[in-house]
Design a protein around this motif. Structure first.
Motif, PDB file in Angstrom:
ATOM      1  N   CYS A 159       9.655  -3.802 -17.679  1.00 24.30           N
ATOM      2  CA  CYS A 159       8.848  -4.307 -16.559  1.00 24.30           C
ATOM      3  C   CYS A 159       7.626  -3.423 -16.333  1.00 24.30           C
ATOM      4  N   LEU A 160       7.818  -2.114 -16.423  1.00 24.20           N
ATOM      5  CA  LEU A 160       6.704  -1.182 -16.260  1.00 24.20           C
ATOM      6  C   LEU A 160       5.660  -1.391 -17.350  1.00 24.20           C
ATOM      7  N   SER A 161       6.136  -1.569 -18.575  1.00 20.06           N
ATOM      8  CA  SER A 161       5.214  -1.777 -19.685  1.00 20.06           C
ATOM      9  C   SER A 161       4.410  -3.057 -19.514  1.00 20.06           C
ATOM     10  N   ILE A 162       5.057  -4.114 -19.069  1.00 25.38           N
ATOM     11  CA  ILE A 162       4.355  -5.385 -18.862  1.00 25.38           C
ATOM     12  C   ILE A 162       3.340  -5.267 -17.730  1.00 25.38           C
ATOM     13  N   ALA A 163       3.718  -4.586 -16.656  1.00 23.49           N
ATOM     14  CA  ALA A 163       2.781  -4.371 -15.550  1.00 23.49           C
ATOM     15  C   ALA A 163       1.554  -3.603 -16.021  1.00 23.49           C
ATOM     16  N   ALA A 164       1.780  -2.614 -16.895  1.00 25.51           N
ATOM     17  CA  ALA A 164       0.668  -1.840 -17.447  1.00 25.51           C
ATOM     18  C   ALA A 164      -0.184  -2.700 -18.374  1.00 25.51           C
ATOM     19  N   GLU A 165       0.461  -3.489 -19.208  1.00 26.65           N
ATOM     20  CA  GLU A 165      -0.257  -4.352 -20.139  1.00 26.65           C
ATOM     21  C   GLU A 165      -1.125  -5.366 -19.392  1.00 26.65           C
ATOM     22  N   LEU A 166      -0.608  -5.917 -18.317  1.00 23.43           N
ATOM     23  CA  LEU A 166      -1.341  -6.907 -17.527  1.00 23.43           C
ATOM     24  C   LEU A 166      -2.445  -6.295 -16.665  1.00 23.43           C
ATOM     25  N   GLY A 167      -2.376  -4.974 -16.464  1.00 22.04           N
ATOM     26  CA  GLY A 167      -3.381  -4.309 -15.633  1.00 22.04           C
ATOM     27  C   GLY A 167      -3.231  -4.615 -14.155  1.00 22.04           C
ATOM     28  N   ILE A 168      -1.993  -4.770 -13.696  1.00 22.51           N
ATOM     29  CA  ILE A 168      -1.751  -5.146 -12.301  1.00 22.51           C
ATOM     30  C   ILE A 168      -2.296  -4.102 -11.329  1.00 22.51           C
ATOM     31  N   ALA A 169      -2.144  -2.838 -11.649  1.00 25.17           N
ATOM     32  CA  ALA A 169      -2.635  -1.787 -10.742  1.00 25.17           C
ATOM     33  C   ALA A 169      -4.143  -1.871 -10.564  1.00 25.17           C
ATOM     34  N   ASP A 170      -4.857  -2.233 -11.625  1.00 27.31           N
ATOM     35  CA  ASP A 170      -6.309  -2.389 -11.523  1.00 27.31           C
ATOM     36  C   ASP A 170      -6.679  -3.615 -10.705  1.00 27.31           C
ATOM     37  N   ILE A 171      -5.911  -4.667 -10.844  1.00 25.90           N
ATOM     38  CA  ILE A 171      -6.180  -5.880 -10.057  1.00 25.90           C
ATOM     39  C   ILE A 171      -5.965  -5.608  -8.567  1.00 25.90           C
ATOM     40  N   VAL A 172      -4.895  -4.862  -8.242  1.00 28.66           N
ATOM     41  CA  VAL A 172      -4.613  -4.536  -6.845  1.00 28.66           C
ATOM     42  C   VAL A 172      -5.693  -3.627  -6.281  1.00 28.66           C
ATOM     43  N   GLY A 173      -6.068  -2.605  -7.047  1.00 27.42           N
ATOM     44  CA  GLY A 173      -7.129  -1.696  -6.617  1.00 27.42           C
ATOM     45  C   GLY A 173      -6.804  -0.980  -5.320  1.00 27.42           C
ATOM     46  N   ASN A 174      -7.777  -0.903  -4.426  1.00 33.03           N
ATOM     47  CA  ASN A 174      -7.624  -0.154  -3.177  1.00 33.03           C
ATOM     48  C   ASN A 174      -7.185  -1.009  -1.994  1.00 33.03           C
ATOM     49  N   GLU A 175      -7.059  -2.298  -2.204  1.00 32.91           N
ATOM     50  CA  GLU A 175      -6.659  -3.192  -1.117  1.00 32.91           C
ATOM     51  C   GLU A 175      -5.449  -4.014  -1.543  1.00 32.91           C
ATOM     52  N   ALA A 176      -4.537  -4.225  -0.610  1.00 34.07           N
ATOM     53  CA  ALA A 176      -3.328  -4.998  -0.908  1.00 34.07           C
ATOM     54  C   ALA A 176      -3.693  -6.405  -1.366  1.00 34.07           C
ATOM     55  N   LYS A 177      -2.939  -6.889  -2.349  1.00 35.10           N
ATOM     56  CA  LYS A 177      -3.111  -8.246  -2.852  1.00 35.10           C
ATOM     57  C   LYS A 177      -1.771  -8.967  -2.761  1.00 35.10           C
ATOM     58  N   SER A 178      -1.819 -10.241  -2.519  1.00 38.03           N
ATOM     59  CA  SER A 178      -0.577 -11.018  -2.465  1.00 38.03           C
ATOM     60  C   SER A 178      -0.093 -11.331  -3.873  1.00 38.03           C
TER      61      SER A 178
END
Length: 337
Positions: free
Chosen positions: A25-44
């Protein structure tokens, strides 16, 4: 005959058995770039799934697994925020671990891990059995340059995150020159130069690595020497550094490298081995797990202090001191005997 009492598996065992879920799950989250999409503001979850064209419920369940382990914040309204951990999944973060997470959960890595029995039976790498190539880098070159790029990025970002703690842990003030053997793009030397402006930093690596380092050197503070540390290295440098390199090689090859250092080093020179130190009396879950990875990929290993002592003694060195750092690596200072 006494009846056996059947007990339920303890929680600890259940958690270990499901670690593969968290890792993937961690690897997929990294591959998808989820942390970059979320950035500095919460996203749904809805926003993220729409942007990535993913199933909303499945994405929620993936992030939920990570959030309960401290990676991301997830509230009751299914809003996702970065935290101090997921911050390091962002691509541009200093010390980002995104590419390392991508690599550890990649299909080729799992294919090799599926051959762990081979490595445990033989003590050899499983790369050839799993990938069809004796050398993992041949697979990257011939079959999947994309995987090779992720591997290279993972190793670089993983290694670079240690540079400042390593330099902070050792006093280079008495050195006029420092050579980094196999130092890739010379990031460690640049940190040393920032802290000790008087030092002449010399990057020593194979020709293709030197060419890449020169192309990416915007600071232009390094001197470059092409070569192969199995053949010869620059002589009479005050300080020789081997950072996170020896763990890639078996004992025989490590001794060959260290003997070349012994041939080049002066009587008052110092050799600094920056590497993981396995400590049998401490858990070191990360370090000892990485030792299995080194066995699988390269037939290599992470080592104890005693194992380093034995290698150094066979090459004509002795350990002068060991410096802990605020990173997984220690600094082993060796001198010629």
């Amino acid at each position: 005959m006494q009846n056996k009492v059947h007990k339920k598996p303890p929680n600890q065992m259940r958690e270990i058995m499901t670690q593969m879920v968290s890792s993937r799950c961690l690897s997929i989250a990294a591959e998808l770039g989820i942390a970059d999409i979320v950035g500095n503001e919460a996203k749904s979850i809805a926003q993220i799934s729409k942007e990535l064209q993913l199933n909303e419920n499945a994405l929620y369940r993936l992030i939920r697994v990570l959030a309960i382990q401290g990676i991301f914040e997830l509230d009751d309204n299914k809003m996702v925020s970065n935290n101090d951990v997921s911050y390091f999944l962002q691509e541009e973060t200093d010390g980002s671990q995104r590419n390392f997470a991508r690599m550890m959960g990649s299909p080729w890595m799992w294919k090799i891990f599926n051959n762990l029995e081979h490595s445990i039976s033989t003590g050899d790498s499983a790369s050839e059995k799993a990938m069809g190539y004796e050398n993992l880098f041949e697979y990257f070159k011939k079959d999947s340059p994309k995987d090779g790029k992720v591997f290279s990025q993972a190793m670089s970002s993983f290694s670079y995150s240690f540079d400042k703690p390593l330099v902070n842990a050792y006093d280079f003030s008495n050195c006029k020159s420092v050579v980094d053997l196999g130092g890739a793009e010379g990031q460690l030397l640049k940190v040393i130069k920032q802290n000790y402006p008087h030092i002449k930093p010399i990057l020593f690596d194979l020709p293709h690595a030197i060419a890449q380092a020169k192309a990416n050197d915007r600071d232009e503070v390094l001197e470059y020497v092409e070569g192969d540390f199995f053949k010869s290295i620059p002589a009479n440098i005050d300080c020789y550094v081997i950072k996170y390199v020896l763990h890639n090689w078996n004992d025989e090859d490590c001794i060959k490298i260290l003997k070349k250092c012994r041939e080049a080093i002066s009587s008052n020179g110092h050799l600094l081995i920056m590497d993981i130190l396995i400590k049998e009396d401490q858990p070191q879950i990360f370090e000892k797990s990485l030792d299995i990875v080194m066995l699988l990929l390269l037939g290599a290993k992470e080592r104890t202090k005693q194992e380093f002592e034995e290698l150094l003694e066979k090459a004509g060195f002795k350990i002068n001191n060991v410096y802990p750092t605020q990173s997984p690596l220690s600094i082993i200072e060796a001198v010629a005997v």
